[in-house]
Structure formats: structure tokens, C-alpha cells
Design an enzyme around this catalytic site. Structure first.
Site, mmCIF file in Angstrom:
data_model
loop_
_atom_site.group_PDB
_atom_site.id
_atom_site.type_symbol
_atom_site.label_atom_id
_atom_site.label_comp_id
_atom_site.label_asym_id
_atom_site.label_seq_id
_atom_site.Cartn_x
_atom_site.Cartn_y
_atom_site.Cartn_z
ATOM 1 N N SER A 1 0.822 -1.206 0.000
ATOM 2 C CA SER A 1 0.000 0.000 0.000
ATOM 3 C C SER A 1 0.855 1.255 0.000
ATOM 4 O O SER A 1 2.052 1.216 0.267
ATOM 5 C CB SER A 1 -0.901 0.025 1.236
ATOM 6 O OG SER A 1 -0.123 0.237 2.394
ATOM 7 N N HIS A 2 0.191 2.350 -0.274
ATOM 8 C CA HIS A 2 0.792 3.662 -0.089
ATOM 9 C C HIS A 2 0.791 3.953 1.413
ATOM 10 O O HIS A 2 -0.214 3.699 2.085
ATOM 11 C CB HIS A 2 -0.022 4.733 -0.801
ATOM 12 C CG HIS A 2 -0.027 4.591 -2.286
ATOM 13 N ND1 HIS A 2 -0.915 3.776 -2.939
ATOM 14 C CD2 HIS A 2 0.770 5.140 -3.219
ATOM 15 C CE1 HIS A 2 -0.673 3.857 -4.244
ATOM 16 N NE2 HIS A 2 0.338 4.668 -4.445
ATOM 17 N N GLY A 3 1.896 4.454 1.929
ATOM 18 C CA GLY A 3 1.957 4.792 3.346
ATOM 19 C C GLY A 3 1.745 3.579 4.230
ATOM 20 O O GLY A 3 1.990 2.443 3.829
#
Length: 100
Positions: free
Chosen positions: A7-9
Site C-alpha cells: 500500500s501507499h503509506g
């Protein structure tokens, strides 16, 4: 079967922490949080896949077309033991973990 969340972040890591609060400790689940380039993300995912070459993997990414998805998608031809799914969410993860 092993699962890799990408995922992002911090979404992937937070999803694992939340799921483990509900179902307990899980040892077949890893996370990658993307905060760099497509190439370095692809390399990071490859290292994880190569660490358990004989295992079947389901890679779950947050959104289609994002860096986590694109990095994983690049590896579909190279690795025959992976399945790519998008739309990471806690109910999906809980269903996977509780069905095993």
C-alpha cells in the site's frame, strides 16, 4: 499460502495490526509500505517473494494503477506462484485469514 499486502503509506502495516487484534498472531502475512520509486518497490517485493520461492502468494494492493499495484503487476510474468488482487480493506483481509 502467504499473503503480501502492499500500500501507499502505512495502510498495509496498519491492516495487519488491526487484523491481528481480531484473529490473533498470523505468520503468513507480510506488508510493504510504498514511499519510493516503482523500481525500488518492485525490488522490495521481489525480495519478499524470493524469500519463500516454493510458496503460493496472494498480493493485495490498495488501489489499481498505483505504485504498489504496478510493481506487483510487473512480476506476474516472472513469478508463476502469485495472484494479484486490488482493493485492500480490513473485511477482505479478515475473511482471508479466518477462512484458512
Amino acid at each position: 499460502m502467504k499473503y503480501l499486502l502492499a500500500s501507499h503509506g502505512p495502510l498495509a502495516k496498519a491492516a495487519i495490526e488491526s487484523a491481528q487484534m481480531i484473529v490473533g498472531a498470523v505468520d503468513n502475512l507480510q506488508a510493504v509500505s510504498i514511499d519510493s520509486t516503482l523500481e525500488s518497490t518492485t525490488d522490495e517485493i521481489k525480495k519478499i517473494l524470493d524469500s519463500c520461492k516454493n510458496e503460493e502468494w496472494i498480493i493485495i494492493t490498495d488501489i489499481i494503477g498505483g505504485t504498489p499495484f504496478n510493481a506487483s503487476y510487473r512480476l506476474l510474468d516472472e513469478y508463476s506462484n502469485i495472484l494479484l488482487v486490488t482493493g485492500l480493506n480490513l473485511p477482505m483481509l479478515l475473511e482471508l485469514l479466518m477462512s484458512n
